[in-house]
Write a protein that holds these residues in place. Structure first.
Motif, short mmCIF file in Angstrom:
data_model
loop_
_atom_site.label_atom_id
_atom_site.label_comp_id
_atom_site.label_asym_id
_atom_site.label_seq_id
_atom_site.Cartn_x
_atom_site.Cartn_y
_atom_site.Cartn_z
N GLU A 155 0.81 -1.22 0.00
CA GLU A 155 0.00 0.00 0.00
C GLU A 155 0.84 1.27 0.00
OE1 GLU A 155 -3.17 -0.12 -0.35
OE2 GLU A 155 -3.37 -2.29 -0.13
N ALA A 156 2.14 1.14 -0.05
CA ALA A 156 3.01 2.32 0.03
C ALA A 156 2.78 3.26 -1.15
CB ALA A 156 4.47 1.88 0.09
N THR A 157 2.86 4.54 -0.87
CA THR A 157 2.68 5.57 -1.90
C THR A 157 3.81 6.58 -1.79
OG1 THR A 157 0.27 5.32 -1.76
CG2 THR A 157 1.12 7.29 -2.85
N ALA A 158 4.41 6.91 -2.90
CA ALA A 158 5.49 7.90 -2.89
C ALA A 158 4.93 9.27 -2.52
CB ALA A 158 6.15 7.95 -4.26
N ALA A 159 5.72 10.06 -1.84
CA ALA A 159 5.31 11.40 -1.43
C ALA A 159 5.04 12.28 -2.66
CB ALA A 159 6.40 12.04 -0.56
N VAL A 160 4.09 13.16 -2.51
CA VAL A 160 3.73 14.06 -3.61
C VAL A 160 4.94 14.90 -4.03
CG1 VAL A 160 2.26 16.00 -4.29
CG2 VAL A 160 1.33 14.13 -2.91
N GLY A 161 5.77 15.26 -3.06
CA GLY A 161 6.95 16.06 -3.35
C GLY A 161 7.97 15.34 -4.22
N LEU A 162 7.88 14.02 -4.31
CA LEU A 162 8.72 13.25 -5.23
C LEU A 162 8.02 13.02 -6.57
CD1 LEU A 162 10.19 10.45 -2.91
CD2 LEU A 162 11.24 12.63 -3.53
N VAL A 163 6.71 12.79 -6.51
CA VAL A 163 5.98 12.39 -7.70
C VAL A 163 5.84 13.54 -8.71
CG1 VAL A 163 3.77 11.56 -8.59
CG2 VAL A 163 4.75 10.55 -6.52
N TRP A 164 5.43 14.73 -8.23
CA TRP A 164 5.14 15.78 -9.21
C TRP A 164 6.38 16.29 -9.92
CZ3 TRP A 164 6.94 20.62 -9.79
CH2 TRP A 164 7.43 21.31 -8.68
N PRO A 165 7.56 16.43 -9.26
CA PRO A 165 8.74 16.84 -10.05
C PRO A 165 9.13 15.79 -11.09
CG PRO A 165 9.10 17.21 -7.71
CD PRO A 165 7.86 16.39 -7.82
N TRP A 166 8.98 14.50 -10.72
CA TRP A 166 9.30 13.44 -11.67
C TRP A 166 8.35 13.47 -12.86
CZ3 TRP A 166 5.88 8.90 -11.50
CH2 TRP A 166 6.16 8.01 -12.54
N LEU A 167 7.04 13.56 -12.61
CA LEU A 167 6.07 13.60 -13.71
C LEU A 167 6.25 14.85 -14.57
CD1 LEU A 167 2.76 12.32 -12.05
CD2 LEU A 167 4.20 11.15 -13.74
N ALA A 168 6.58 15.97 -13.94
CA ALA A 168 6.80 17.20 -14.70
C ALA A 168 8.00 17.04 -15.64
CB ALA A 168 7.02 18.37 -13.75
N THR A 169 9.07 16.43 -15.13
CA THR A 169 10.26 16.21 -15.97
C THR A 169 9.94 15.26 -17.12
OG1 THR A 169 11.59 16.45 -13.95
CG2 THR A 169 12.72 15.64 -15.91
N ALA A 170 9.18 14.19 -16.82
CA ALA A 170 8.80 13.24 -17.86
C ALA A 170 7.96 13.92 -18.94
CB ALA A 170 8.04 12.06 -17.25
N ALA A 171 7.00 14.74 -18.52
CA ALA A 171 6.15 15.44 -19.49
C ALA A 171 6.96 16.40 -20.34
CB ALA A 171 5.03 16.18 -18.75
N VAL A 172 7.86 17.14 -19.70
CA VAL A 172 8.69 18.10 -20.43
C VAL A 172 9.58 17.37 -21.45
CG1 VAL A 172 10.65 19.66 -20.15
CG2 VAL A 172 8.66 19.91 -18.69
N SER A 173 10.07 16.16 -21.08
CA SER A 173 10.93 15.41 -22.00
C SER A 173 10.20 14.99 -23.26
CB SER A 173 11.50 14.17 -21.29
OG SER A 173 10.51 13.18 -21.10
N LEU A 174 8.87 14.90 -23.19
CA LEU A 174 8.07 14.57 -24.37
C LEU A 174 7.70 15.81 -25.18
CD1 LEU A 174 5.63 11.97 -22.76
CD2 LEU A 174 7.52 11.47 -24.32
#
Length: 543
Positions: free
Chosen positions: A419-438
């Protein structure tokens, strides 16, 4: 409208000012929350500054010059984006961890040097900022203070100083060849083809910048450093920092003048690294080490593009290499950030998190509609129908295989708590970088005048990009089935052999020291002298 010189100055002044502010403990304690703002002036400079204005600091005789050319603007912009998202990621990542203050200082040193290198227009500022970058990056590598981190830091700083020594010698020789008292990089590149010491200078430049770029056999610092550093530091080291060497090659190597011998050698070294990184990378199981060997491969390919430009005297290689490197900045940064996110994610939420990782990872191999496909399309114009093009296709197959190996190893690092979930402070910078890379590669590609580059949506172009990816996927399935037969190559591969050589040298050194101590004793010395006299006497009377 903000003046261009002010924008250029702010790129370095803002992070440098934040670094100096760390001398005050209260400012140092609050600085982690400000890291994401330090690169914003660099992004503003790329969007608002003009490319025909230079910032000159210092006296008439000794001054530093900063300017924004097109390759530098492309790399500075994507590097700033990665530093922004990674700074936000680092804020969450470093919460509750020791030595936060030291991490911040090293981060700001590396940031200042990295962004400054992309603006440096003369050899003095380039070298100074490169040295600042090296010191800060070494601090990030050794941050955890484990034996692994100390070893990685020692290897990194040793090779970095050797590379900078080569570059310093090259710069001194170049300075003597430039007419007048100019130290500008463009004047150095213009004077290099006709210099009587051209071959020596090129050898020093390629050796120094090649070490920084991780060219085989000087690549082994990459898997050691990236695996040892904290995850946000690995992201910026692999994504942004290592591109300083690429920009150095673009600016110093005379791409407008055909140098077939040097171009062929550089292209061959780059293509060999592109294949070597894949071959060693598929034997690894640590996702950060797999990504490090992927960087060895990708940096080799970028160097090969520059080499092909030198071979033909085609200055289009500068923008092609910058475009390919810009895509790698964002994708590799996003992939390293995903390591921390997946490690904090349980099995119930794992696959939705792995999906964006899979898209950008396979995109690195050229998956259609991704930035990787565009980057390879731009590079194809330099490679043509030569054997280099065939090796590049093989590299695309290998990259897909390696990225699927990364995904498999990454999935195994998921949290033991379902049930573990990564902290929002980790998830949104990662998703933002992934989106920008596209998005960013498409934005850059669409700014090129129509007809200059092939249509990326043409069926023939799509199929040319797709079939290497499909073949790489088939090979990945075969690899997983027979993985037990693969050799166990330790991370750093060549570094292990160097370690063995050092241990042997230490043993022999101690043995020789003991022999010397024994020979310096009076009985041994007298006996040695007597034997020498007898031997000389025998030689004399034997005539």
């Amino acid at each position: 409208m903000i003046e261009t010189r002010t924008l250029l100055a702010s790129v370095i002044v803002v992070p440098l000012g934040m670094l100096l502010a760390c001398l005050w403990p209260r400012a140092l304690n609050r600085m982690p929350s400000c890291l994401t703002f330090a690169p914003i002036p660099a992004l503003a400079a790329v969007l608002l500054a003009t490319h025909d204005t230079a910032l000159i600091l210092g006296s008439t005789r000794l001054h530093l010059t900063f300017a924004l050319d097109l390759p530098g603007a492309v790399l500075l912009g994507v590097a700033a984006l990665l530093w922004i998202t990674s700074g936000a990621y680092a804020l969450q990542y470093m919460q509750g961890r020791p030595n936060r203050g030291r991490f911040v200082v090293c981060w700001l040193m590396t940031l200042t040097g990295c962004l400054g290198v992309f603006l440096a227009a003369d050899m003095v500022s380039f070298y100074f900022l490169l040295a600042l970058l090296t010191l800060g990056a070494c601090g990030l590598v050794i941050h955890h203070e484990t034996p692994r981190a100390w070893r990685a830091g020692a290897v990194y700083i040793g090779l970095a100083l050797l590379a900078e020594a080569f570059l310093l010698m090259a710069f001194v020789l170049l300075a003597a060849q430039i007419p007048g008292d100019s130290l500008l990089m463009r004047d150095a590149a213009a004077a290099l083809p006709t210099s009587p010491q051209r071959d020596l200078i090129l050898a020093l430049l390629i050796a120094g910048l090649g070490m920084k770029a991780g060219l085989v056999p000087f690549h082994f610092w990459m898997p050691l450093a990236y695996a040892a550093a904290p995850t946000p530091a690995s992201a910026v080291l692999s994504g942004a920092v290592v591109k300083a060497s690429i920009l150095g090659m673009i600016r110093f190597l005379p791409l407008e003048t055909a140098l077939p011998d040097w171009g062929t050698a550089l292209a061959a070294a780059g293509l060999f690294a592109a294949i070597y990184g894949v071959v060693i990378g598929i034997t690894q199981h640590n996702p950060k080490v797999v990504l490090a060997y992927s960087s060895v491969s990708q940096m080799g390919f970028i160097v090969a593009v520059i080499g092909m430009g030198m071979l033909a005297g085609d200055d289009r290689a500068a923008l092609a290499a910058a475009f390919y490197a810009a895509h790698h900045v964002l994708v590799k940064g996003a992939l390293f950030l995903s390591v921390g996110v997946i490690a904090a994610t349980g099995s119930r939420r794992l696959w939705p998190m792995l999906l964006p990782v899979a898209i950008i990872a396979v995109g690195l191999g050229g998956l259609p509609f991704t930035g990787g496909a565009l980057a390879k399309l731009v590079a194809d114009g330099l490679l043509g129908d030569s054997i280099a093009s065939k090796i590049a296709t093989l590299s695309a197959v290998g990259t897909t295989l390696l990225m699927l190996q990364f995904l498999r190893s990454l999935a195994k690092t998921a949290s033991q708590d379902p049930e573990a979930t990564a902290a929002v402070g980790l998830v949104w910078p990662w998703l933002a970088t992934a989106a920008v890379s596209l998005v960013v590669p498409w934005a850059l590609y669409l700014t090129v005048p129509s007809g200059t580059l092939p249509d990326p949506l043409a069926p023939a172009v799509l199929w040319k990009a797709l079939w290497p990816v499909l073949l790489g996927a088939v090979l990945a399935i075969a690899l997983w089935r027979w993985a037990r037969w693969l050799p166990r190559v330790p991370e750093g591969d060549v570094a292990v052999a160097i370690d063995v050589g050092i241990r042997v040298a230490v043993v022999w050194g101690k043995t020789l020291e003991r022999m010397d101590s024994a020979l310096r004793q009076w009985p041994a010395a007298a006996m040695s002298l007597l034997i020498l006299i007898i031997a000389l006497g025998t030689a004399v009377f034997a005539r």
